[in-house]
Scaffold this motif. Sequence first.
Motif, PDB file in Angstrom:
ATOM      1  N   ALA A 170       0.762  -1.198   0.155  1.00 37.25           N
ATOM      2  CA  ALA A 170       0.097  -0.019   0.084  1.00 37.25           C
ATOM      3  C   ALA A 170       0.974   1.189   0.038  1.00 37.25           C
ATOM      4  N   GLN A 171       1.935   1.297   0.802  1.00 41.42           N
ATOM      5  CA  GLN A 171       2.869   2.269   0.790  1.00 41.42           C
ATOM      6  C   GLN A 171       3.245   2.531  -0.539  1.00 41.42           C
ATOM      7  N   ALA A 172       3.883   1.665  -1.249  1.00 36.95           N
ATOM      8  CA  ALA A 172       4.471   1.595  -2.645  1.00 36.95           C
ATOM      9  C   ALA A 172       3.359   2.204  -3.554  1.00 36.95           C
ATOM     10  N   ILE A 173       2.215   1.567  -3.558  1.00 36.23           N
ATOM     11  CA  ILE A 173       1.372   2.030  -4.460  1.00 36.23           C
ATOM     12  C   ILE A 173       0.767   3.478  -4.381  1.00 36.23           C
ATOM     13  N   LYS A 174       0.723   3.928  -3.084  1.00 34.91           N
ATOM     14  CA  LYS A 174       0.189   5.279  -2.761  1.00 34.91           C
ATOM     15  C   LYS A 174       1.617   6.339  -2.812  1.00 34.91           C
ATOM     16  N   ARG A 175       2.706   5.610  -3.453  1.00 33.59           N
ATOM     17  CA  ARG A 175       3.975   6.452  -3.520  1.00 33.59           C
ATOM     18  C   ARG A 175       4.182   7.150  -2.062  1.00 33.59           C
ATOM     19  N   GLN A 176       4.357   6.708  -1.060  1.00 33.65           N
ATOM     20  CA  GLN A 176       4.905   6.997   0.163  1.00 33.65           C
ATOM     21  C   GLN A 176       6.131   6.199   0.398  1.00 33.65           C
ATOM     22  N   PRO A 177       7.031   7.115   1.069  1.00 35.23           N
ATOM     23  CA  PRO A 177       8.377   6.712   1.248  1.00 35.23           C
ATOM     24  C   PRO A 177       8.484   5.489   2.320  1.00 35.23           C
ATOM     25  N   ASP A 178       9.548   4.789   2.129  1.00 37.31           N
ATOM     26  CA  ASP A 178       9.671   3.815   3.282  1.00 37.31           C
ATOM     27  C   ASP A 178      10.910   4.568   4.319  1.00 37.31           C
ATOM     28  N   THR A 179      11.962   5.004   3.821  1.00 38.22           N
ATOM     29  CA  THR A 179      12.874   5.728   4.534  1.00 38.22           C
ATOM     30  C   THR A 179      13.170   7.057   3.801  1.00 38.22           C
ATOM     31  N   LEU A 180      13.522   7.916   4.270  1.00 43.65           N
ATOM     32  CA  LEU A 180      14.136   9.167   3.926  1.00 43.65           C
ATOM     33  C   LEU A 180      14.928   9.859   4.902  1.00 43.65           C
ATOM     34  N   PRO A 181      15.855  10.463   4.218  1.00 37.97           N
ATOM     35  CA  PRO A 181      16.770  11.507   5.049  1.00 37.97           C
ATOM     36  C   PRO A 181      15.909  12.945   5.663  1.00 37.97           C
ATOM     37  N   LEU A 182      16.028  13.249   6.737  1.00 34.97           N
ATOM     38  CA  LEU A 182      15.433  14.709   7.187  1.00 34.97           C
ATOM     39  C   LEU A 182      16.578  15.419   7.379  1.00 34.97           C
ATOM     40  N   GLY A 183      16.805  16.390   6.546  1.00 35.74           N
ATOM     41  CA  GLY A 183      17.803  17.508   6.878  1.00 35.74           C
ATOM     42  C   GLY A 183      17.475  18.344   8.197  1.00 35.74           C
ATOM     43  N   ALA A 184      18.570  19.167   8.599  1.00 35.00           N
ATOM     44  CA  ALA A 184      18.256  20.010   9.541  1.00 35.00           C
ATOM     45  C   ALA A 184      17.139  20.898   9.319  1.00 35.00           C
ATOM     46  N   GLN A 185      16.220  20.961  10.182  1.00 29.65           N
ATOM     47  CA  GLN A 185      14.989  21.904  10.240  1.00 29.65           C
ATOM     48  C   GLN A 185      14.174  21.592   9.051  1.00 29.65           C
ATOM     49  N   VAL A 186      13.905  20.374   8.476  1.00 33.07           N
ATOM     50  CA  VAL A 186      13.233  19.883   7.345  1.00 33.07           C
ATOM     51  C   VAL A 186      11.906  19.366   8.311  1.00 33.07           C
ATOM     52  N   ARG A 187      10.671  19.552   7.604  1.00 35.46           N
ATOM     53  CA  ARG A 187       9.494  19.317   8.046  1.00 35.46           C
ATOM     54  C   ARG A 187       8.565  18.605   6.596  1.00 35.46           C
ATOM     55  N   ILE A 188       8.117  17.283   6.724  1.00 34.96           N
ATOM     56  CA  ILE A 188       7.232  16.747   5.884  1.00 34.96           C
ATOM     57  C   ILE A 188       6.086  16.252   6.136  1.00 34.96           C
ATOM     58  N   GLU A 189       5.008  16.119   5.312  1.00 35.37           N
ATOM     59  CA  GLU A 189       3.753  15.631   5.653  1.00 35.37           C
ATOM     60  C   GLU A 189       3.505  14.370   4.932  1.00 35.37           C
ATOM     61  N   MET A 190       3.182  13.277   5.439  1.00 38.33           N
ATOM     62  CA  MET A 190       2.985  11.941   4.689  1.00 38.33           C
ATOM     63  C   MET A 190       1.739  11.053   5.232  1.00 38.33           C
ATOM     64  N   ASP A 191       1.537   9.974   4.423  1.00 40.48           N
ATOM     65  CA  ASP A 191       0.598   8.945   4.942  1.00 40.48           C
ATOM     66  C   ASP A 191       1.387   7.745   5.337  1.00 40.48           C
ATOM     67  N   LEU A 192       0.778   6.995   6.580  1.00 40.62           N
ATOM     68  CA  LEU A 192       1.461   5.667   6.879  1.00 40.62           C
ATOM     69  C   LEU A 192       0.038   4.735   6.673  1.00 40.62           C
ATOM     70  N   TRP A 193       0.326   3.880   5.886  1.00 44.16           N
ATOM     71  CA  TRP A 193      -0.862   2.982   5.344  1.00 44.16           C
ATOM     72  C   TRP A 193      -0.770   1.448   6.059  1.00 44.16           C
ATOM     73  N   TYR A 194      -1.732   0.949   6.720  1.00 40.85           N
ATOM     74  CA  TYR A 194      -1.833  -0.204   7.442  1.00 40.85           C
ATOM     75  C   TYR A 194      -2.796  -1.135   6.954  1.00 40.85           C
ATOM     76  N   ASP A 195      -3.071  -2.285   7.098  1.00 39.08           N
ATOM     77  CA  ASP A 195      -3.944  -3.310   6.481  1.00 39.08           C
ATOM     78  C   ASP A 195      -4.090  -4.240   7.885  1.00 39.08           C
ATOM     79  N   ILE A 196      -5.057  -3.988   8.647  1.00 39.27           N
ATOM     80  CA  ILE A 196      -5.190  -4.611   9.971  1.00 39.27           C
ATOM     81  C   ILE A 196      -6.424  -5.424   9.717  1.00 39.27           C
ATOM     82  N   PRO A 197      -6.970  -6.353  10.639  1.00 43.29           N
ATOM     83  CA  PRO A 197      -8.192  -7.014  10.500  1.00 43.29           C
ATOM     84  C   PRO A 197      -9.430  -6.279  10.767  1.00 43.29           C
TER      85      PRO A 197
END
Length: 186
Positions: free
Chosen positions: A129-156
């Motif tokens: 789901a993360q890959a299909i929705k183009r959300q990163p697995d890992t990424l570097p965060l530079g100093a003072q960097v802020r990002i917004e993203m989704d975390l996708w979970y498949d639960i019962p």
Amino acid sequence: MRAPLILFTGVALAVTVLSGCTAGGPAASASPSAAPTPTYELPPRPVRPGESPVRAAPVTDGDTRFQVIGLQKGLSGFFGSHAEWQAKGQYVVVRILVENPGRTNSRFDAKRQRLITADGTAHTIDKFAQAIKRQPDTLPLGAQVRIEMDLWYDIPAEAKVTAIRLFGDPPLGVGGTTDGAQVPLS
């Protein structure tokens, strides 16, 4: 006569220096009054379709600050840019802000983030789901960097979401992992 005059002048000068003579007016405060810190004026954005806003305080883990801002649950499937994908149970999407408030680089790892359900189970993200929705697995965060993203979970399908446990990068020079910071979602 001259010696007492010199002695008197020396004593008067010493008293003046030691007493902190001022040029009149009220004494200045020992601590200056703090001016308010300016803030960015960002316009509010509408919540995305099907998403509920989450009003949780920011939390910090290691060198990373997180804020949960949105939640979608009970999704049976979704469309990506190149695929349709069905949940084994239900998809839950947690929208987060991730920030590195420090002066050095840090790393964000989506695979470490855990969705907690009422039975105490800690669920990992759904990699597909993360890959299909183009959300990163890992990424570097530079100093003072802020990002917004989704975390996708498949639960019962019957599972009830209670919290998310967010893990940051340990401070520079500290080995190992962090303990995580939990944010209630119910």
